[in-house]
Scaffold this active site. Structure first.
Site, short mmCIF file in Angstrom:
data_model
loop_
_atom_site.label_atom_id
_atom_site.label_comp_id
_atom_site.label_asym_id
_atom_site.label_seq_id
_atom_site.Cartn_x
_atom_site.Cartn_y
_atom_site.Cartn_z
N TYR A 180 0.85 -1.19 0.00
CA TYR A 180 0.00 0.00 0.00
C TYR A 180 0.89 1.24 0.00
CZ TYR A 180 -3.94 -3.10 1.07
OH TYR A 180 -4.89 -4.10 1.04
N HIS A 192 -1.13 -12.18 0.38
CA HIS A 192 -1.96 -11.18 -0.28
C HIS A 192 -2.71 -11.74 -1.48
CE1 HIS A 192 -2.18 -6.53 -0.90
NE2 HIS A 192 -3.32 -7.11 -1.18
N SER A 200 -13.11 -3.80 -0.03
CA SER A 200 -14.01 -2.97 -0.86
C SER A 200 -15.46 -3.34 -0.61
CB SER A 200 -13.66 -3.11 -2.35
OG SER A 200 -12.43 -2.53 -2.64
N LEU A 227 -18.02 -1.66 0.17
CA LEU A 227 -19.04 -0.70 -0.21
C LEU A 227 -19.22 -0.59 -1.72
CD1 LEU A 227 -18.16 2.08 2.39
CD2 LEU A 227 -19.97 0.36 2.54
N GLY A 228 -18.63 -1.52 -2.48
CA GLY A 228 -18.76 -1.48 -3.93
C GLY A 228 -20.21 -1.52 -4.38
N GLY A 229 -20.59 -0.59 -5.25
CA GLY A 229 -21.95 -0.53 -5.76
C GLY A 229 -22.83 0.47 -5.04
#
Length: 304
Positions: free
Chosen positions: A53, A138, A218, A220-222
């Site tokens: 990151y 990962h 992720s 909260l995608g959408g």
């Protein structure tokens, strides 16, 4: 804050995905530190990072250094905070595929035992801890036998350099293979899962069956941005309008509804939404106290 179990540890039901604090579009350090401190103030005790990151072409570990500084400068108790990091991916300098094209950053995957053990050693030093609380592969490297990569995690566990192990971006077969190698020291699976991306339904169910924490990245995608980031989109204006409708009825953000919907999937689910501002993570953390009704969950399931 409500709590869930990860590898026998009590952690917050909502974590913080710290990646947005270190990649493209990242905030300045003052705001980044304030975001982590706001998460801790809200009761978040699970902080997710990775050595990769950072900006493309930069040295590894920007996000790990940042979390270490945030914990060191926090005025409260951090004894119960679990920092989970990952190894096996890289972000080389961007390259243009054709003359005149804008360079695009890429992600690489390196899953050799030698690389993973060295990466874990470096992460340990950057985090400034005696042992990494949770270390995750990962992403499986198609050029390296999966058993070799997971075997490196087993060696790190045996050496006491990491306390718990996890895998990320894996399928059900790989989860079972990792379980066969690590036994009950495999405690988590981190896959992408959200209203828009539900490819890991089978992996989520397997984690529930095996008692493994499932950490959706992720999550909260959408879900379009709420009033926290600008004007809300009215219910029905996009595919996931039901999340906005329930949010309006409850007087909360669509993001909180989304995280509560995810948490209701299984007691082993612990969403790790990203954030780059204090108010965003405060809103996400509040989802831990939001309990959706059976009728509301059915409406949301029908929407996805």
């Amino acid at each position: 804050m409500q709590y869930r179990t990860l590898g026998g540890l009590r952690v917050s039901a909502i974590g913080l995905g710290a990646m947005p604090l270190s990649i493209e579009g990242r905030p300045d350090e003052a705001r980044a530190l304030a975001t982590v401190h706001a998460a801790l103030d809200a009761g978040v005790t699970l902080l997710d990072t990775a050595d990769s990151y950072h900006l493309p072409g930069a040295g590894p570990g920007h996000n790990e250094h940042l979390l270490a500084r945030a914990l060191a400068t926090y005025g409260g108790d951090t004894a119960d905070v679990l920092v989970t990091t990952k190894g096996g991916r890289g972000r080389p300098s961007p390259r243009a595929s054709k003359p005149g094209e804008t360079p695009i950053g890429s992600w690489t995957t390196t899953g050799s035992a030698r690389h993973l053990k060295a990466a874990a050693e470096a992460s340990l030093k950057r985090l400034g801890v005696e042992a990494i609380g949770l270390y995750q592969l990962h992403k499986p490297d198609p050029a390296v036998p999966f058993e070799e990569s997971v075997g490196a995690l087993r060696e790190l566990l045996d050496e006491g350099k990491i306390r718990l192990a996890g895998v990320s971006n894996t399928d059900t077969g790989q989860i079972r293979r990792a379980r066969a190698i690590l036994g009950d020291r495999l405690v988590s699976v981190q896959n992408q899962y959200s209203p828009a991306v539900r490819d890991s339904e089978a992996e989520l169910r397997l984690c529930a069956e095996l008692g493994l924490a499932f950490l959706p990245w992720s999550p909260l995608g959408g879900i379009s941005r709420s009033s926290l980031d600008g004007p809300s989109r009215p219910a029905g204006t996009d595919r996931f309008g039901a999340f906005h409708a329930v949010a309006k009825e409850r007087g909360v953000s669509p993001q909180q509804v989304c995280l509560a919907w995810l948490s209701a999937k299984s007691p082993t689910v612990i969403p790790i939404p990203g954030a780059s501002r204090p108010e965003t993570i405060r809103d996400s953390a509040a989802a831990a106290d939001l309990v959706l009704s059976t009728e509301e969950l059915a409406r949301l399931d029908a929407a996805v």
